[in-house]
Design a protein around this motif. Structure first.
Motif, mmCIF file in Angstrom:
data_model
loop_
_atom_site.group_PDB
_atom_site.id
_atom_site.type_symbol
_atom_site.label_atom_id
_atom_site.label_comp_id
_atom_site.label_asym_id
_atom_site.label_seq_id
_atom_site.Cartn_x
_atom_site.Cartn_y
_atom_site.Cartn_z
ATOM 1 N N THR A 1 0.827 -1.207 0.000
ATOM 2 C CA THR A 1 0.000 0.000 0.000
ATOM 3 C C THR A 1 0.863 1.260 0.000
ATOM 4 O O THR A 1 0.427 2.315 -0.475
ATOM 5 C CB THR A 1 -0.943 -0.001 1.224
ATOM 6 O OG1 THR A 1 -1.916 -1.044 1.038
ATOM 7 C CG2 THR A 1 -1.691 1.312 1.377
ATOM 8 N N PHE B 1 -0.925 3.643 -2.676
ATOM 9 C CA PHE B 1 -1.655 4.766 -2.084
ATOM 10 C C PHE B 1 -0.994 6.115 -2.392
ATOM 11 O O PHE B 1 -1.670 7.047 -2.855
ATOM 12 C CB PHE B 1 -1.792 4.551 -0.576
ATOM 13 C CG PHE B 1 -2.611 5.612 0.111
ATOM 14 C CD1 PHE B 1 -3.986 5.672 -0.067
ATOM 15 C CD2 PHE B 1 -2.011 6.547 0.918
ATOM 16 C CE1 PHE B 1 -4.742 6.659 0.548
ATOM 17 C CE2 PHE B 1 -2.753 7.532 1.550
ATOM 18 C CZ PHE B 1 -4.131 7.588 1.366
ATOM 19 N N ASN C 1 -7.954 5.211 -0.784
ATOM 20 C CA ASN C 1 -7.757 4.122 0.162
ATOM 21 C C ASN C 1 -8.701 2.954 -0.108
ATOM 22 O O ASN C 1 -8.276 1.803 -0.168
ATOM 23 C CB ASN C 1 -7.951 4.631 1.593
ATOM 24 C CG ASN C 1 -7.582 3.593 2.630
ATOM 25 O OD1 ASN C 1 -6.566 2.910 2.518
ATOM 26 N ND2 ASN C 1 -8.418 3.437 3.638
#
Length: 253
Positions: free
Chosen positions: A27, A31, A45
Motif C-alpha cells: 500500500t 496509495f 484508500n
C-alpha cells in the motif's frame, strides 16, 4: 485519466502485489501514487484496498505448499482477521474524512518505521523460534486477539499490515518463517476481501483505479510467489521507504 496515468497505476499495482506477497507494505506504493495523481485520500484508500484483493489471493495461492498442515491454524486466525478487517472498514466509513487525512501520515510513518526495523525484528523472531525448537510449543494465546487488532488496522488503512502480522506470528507461532509468510498472505487476503466487500456497497470507489490496481496486483502476486523470493530484501525495503517518505512529504505540505 491519461494513458500514462493508467500505466503508472497498473505498474504500482504490480509492485504492491509483489511486495505484499513477499514482505507486506505494498500500500505504501499504490496509495501515494494515487494521491500524487489527485485521487481524494478516502477514495484512494478504499479503491486501493479492493484493487489489491486479487493480488492477495494470487499470492496466497502461490504459497499453497507452505500452507500444508496448517488448515486448522489458518481457519482459526482467519476468523480474527475477517472480524478485525470488518471493524476497520466500518471505522473508515464512519469517521469523518478529516480524521482519515489526519491519521494517514501517522500510519504511513508507522509503516515506514516498521519496514526499516524489520531486519532487527526478524532476528529477534528467529532467536525466539530457535529457543522453542526443543520443546513442543503451541501457538501463544495472545496471537488470536493481536491478529484481530492487525485486521482492524488493515481494514482501516493496511500499509505494513504484513509486517505487523509477521511480527505477531513469528513470535507467537512455532513455525519456519516461510510457512508463517504463507499464513500471513491468507490473513491479509481475508482482511482486504471483507473490507472490499463492504466498500463495494457503501463507499465511493473509483472503479477504473480498482481495475488497474487489480490487474497489476495479480501479476505482482505471481511474481512475489515465484521469482520475487530471490530479490534482495534490502532493495525492496529501500523502495518502500523512499516511496513512504515521499508520501509523507506530499501529505504534510
Amino acid at each position: 485519466m491519461t494513458v500514462w496515468e493508467a500505466v503508472l497505476i497498473a505498474l504500482a499495482g504490480v509492485g504492491a502485489g509483489t511486495i505484499n506477497t513477499i514482505v507486506g507494505s505494498g500500500t505504501l506504493i499504490t496509495f501515494p501514487t494515487l494521491l500524487a495523481l489527485g485521487v481524494p485520500p478516502v477514495t484512494a484508500n478504499v479503491s486501493n484496498n479492493l484493487g489489491l484483493v486479487p493480488g492477495s489471493l494470487t499470492g496466497a495461492w502461490g504459497y499453497r505448499r507452505e500452507l500444508r498442515g496448517q488448515s486448522t491454524r489458518v481457519l482459526r486466525l482467519l476468523v480474527a482477521s475477517v472480524v478485525g478487517g470488518a471493524v476497520g472498514a466500518v471505522l473508515l466509513l464512519t469517521l469523518p474524512s478529516s480524521a482519515f487525512e489526519t491519521i494517514v501520515p501517522v500510519l504511513i510513518g508507522l509503516g515506514v518505521l516498521l519496514v526499516v526495523v524489520q531486519p532487527a525484528l526478524s532476528r529477534r523472531v528467529a532467536a525466539r523460534r530457535e529457543a522453542r525448537e526443543s520443546a513442543e510449543a503451541r501457538d501463544a494465546g495472545w496471537v488470536w486477539p493481536l491478529v484481530g487488532l492487525t485486521g482492524v488496522y488493515g481494514g482501516y488503512f493496511g500499509a505494513a499490515q504484513g509486517v505487523l502480522l509477521m511480527g505477531v506470528l513469528g513470535i507467537g507461532v512455532p513455525e519456519p518463517l516461510q510457512r508463517l509468510n504463507a499464513v500471513k498472505n491468507v490473513l491479509a487476503a481475508g482482511v482486504n476481501s471483507v473490507a472490499g466487500v463492504l466498500f463495494v456497497f457503501v463507499a465511493d470507489l473509483d472503479w477504473l483505479v480498482v481495475a488497474l490496481i487489480g490487474a497489476g496486483s495479480v501479476v505482482g502476486g505471481l511474481i512475489g510467489s515465484t521469482v520475487g523470493r530471490r530479490l534482495p530484501a534490502p532493495v525492496l525495503r529501500g523502495v518502500i521507504v523512499v516511496v513512504g517518505v515521499v508520501a509523507l512529504v506530499a501529505l504534510l505540505r
